[in-house]
Design an enzyme around this catalytic site. Structure first.
Site, mmCIF file in Angstrom:
data_model
loop_
_atom_site.group_PDB
_atom_site.id
_atom_site.type_symbol
_atom_site.label_atom_id
_atom_site.label_comp_id
_atom_site.label_asym_id
_atom_site.label_seq_id
_atom_site.Cartn_x
_atom_site.Cartn_y
_atom_site.Cartn_z
ATOM 1 N N PRO A 232 -11.885 47.743 -12.800
ATOM 2 C CA PRO A 232 -12.756 48.680 -12.075
ATOM 3 C C PRO A 232 -13.240 49.827 -12.951
ATOM 4 C CG PRO A 232 -10.686 48.334 -10.885
ATOM 5 C CD PRO A 232 -10.559 47.621 -12.191
ATOM 6 N N ARG B 124 -25.422 30.710 -13.973
ATOM 7 C CA ARG B 124 -26.755 30.353 -13.458
ATOM 8 C C ARG B 124 -27.873 30.690 -14.451
ATOM 9 N NH1 ARG B 124 -28.223 31.311 -8.650
ATOM 10 N NH2 ARG B 124 -30.192 32.355 -8.904
ATOM 11 N N ASP C 104 -35.360 35.772 -9.696
ATOM 12 C CA ASP C 104 -34.353 36.374 -8.827
ATOM 13 C C ASP C 104 -34.497 37.895 -8.787
ATOM 14 O OD1 ASP C 104 -33.014 34.136 -7.972
ATOM 15 O OD2 ASP C 104 -31.551 34.163 -9.596
#
Ligand code: SAM
Length: 210
Positions: A85, A150, A165
């Site tokens: 994080p 992808r 996209d």
């Protein structure tokens, strides 16, 4: 290559749909390394208490180094990523850049995290998938891998698909529609069924900017 305490979590979502097909068709390969195989005792322990006190356990640097030494990269074009994080926030431009690597090592943290010396000595880039905390790096690795795979040529049916996209070119995707043409009184925008490809292109551009 994914370094994890929970190898059974893979391929998980990476085994489905376009990414799953790409895996089956060897457009990319996935190697899962179990950190417990490099543990410090017979039980395969990988963690210890944090110096300075505090809750949770910390994954030891020597365990990570041993696991890393067991991996042979096939090329020099690889990078090492620790998902955390507190890392640099992931974005489409960052992914586009990282996708230029042929191989990646992804370290999944657990518990309180990973001894900072492992990150520094072994040269990991620290990357966060967003400003929230998961219980472990495995889900973050799935998100990271899915979004980067992808971009690999040949993974998506239509080569230009990833380029249109959201977030590519700092744009969002325009609204999209399929059958039926009239759904509960809401009609598909006329322009999309006009057959006028130039006008459709213009409409998409405008909606994408909006
Ligand atoms: N103590 C850490 C902190 O406050 O930053 C959180 C540790 S978290 C419970 C355990 C592991 O989950 C982390 O070491 C990391 O690998 C993974 N993780 C959790 N949230 C993440 C995020 N937003 N991005 C990437 N990895 C994350």
């Amino acid at each position: 290559v994914i370094l994890t305490c929970y190898p059974e979590m893979f391929p998980g979502s990476l085994g489905y749909s376009v990414i799953g097909n790409a895996l089956n068709n060897k457009k990319f390969s996935l190697e899962i390394v179990n950190l417990h195989n490099f543990g410090i005792d017979k039980r395969g322990s990988v963690d210890d208490e944090p110096f300075g006190g505090g809750p949770g356990m910390v994954i030891r640097p020597d365990v990570i180094e041993k696991a890393l030494n067991s991996i042979t990269f096939k090329t020099d074009n690889y990078c090492k990523i620790f998902l955390t994080p507190s890392g640099q926030k992931l974005s489409q431009p960052k992914l586009n850049n990282l996708s230029k690597h042929d191989e990646m090592l992804i370290l999944c943290g657990r518990f309180e995290g990973v001894d900072q010396r492992a990150i520094e000595i072994l040269g990991f880039q620290e990357i966060s998938i967003g400003d929230y905390v998961l219980s472990g790096g495995e889900l973050a690795a799935a998100v990271f891998c899915d979004s980067i795979i992808r971009l690999v040529p040949g993974v998506l049916g239509d080569e230009s698909s990833a380029l249109t996209d959201s977030f590519q070119d700092n744009r969002l995707s325009e609204p999209i529609y399929t059958r039926p043409k009239n759904y509960e009184g809401l009609k598909v925008p006329e322009i999309l069924i006009s057959g006028n490809t130039k006008a459709i292109e213009k409409w998409r551009e405008k909606k994408s900017l909006e």
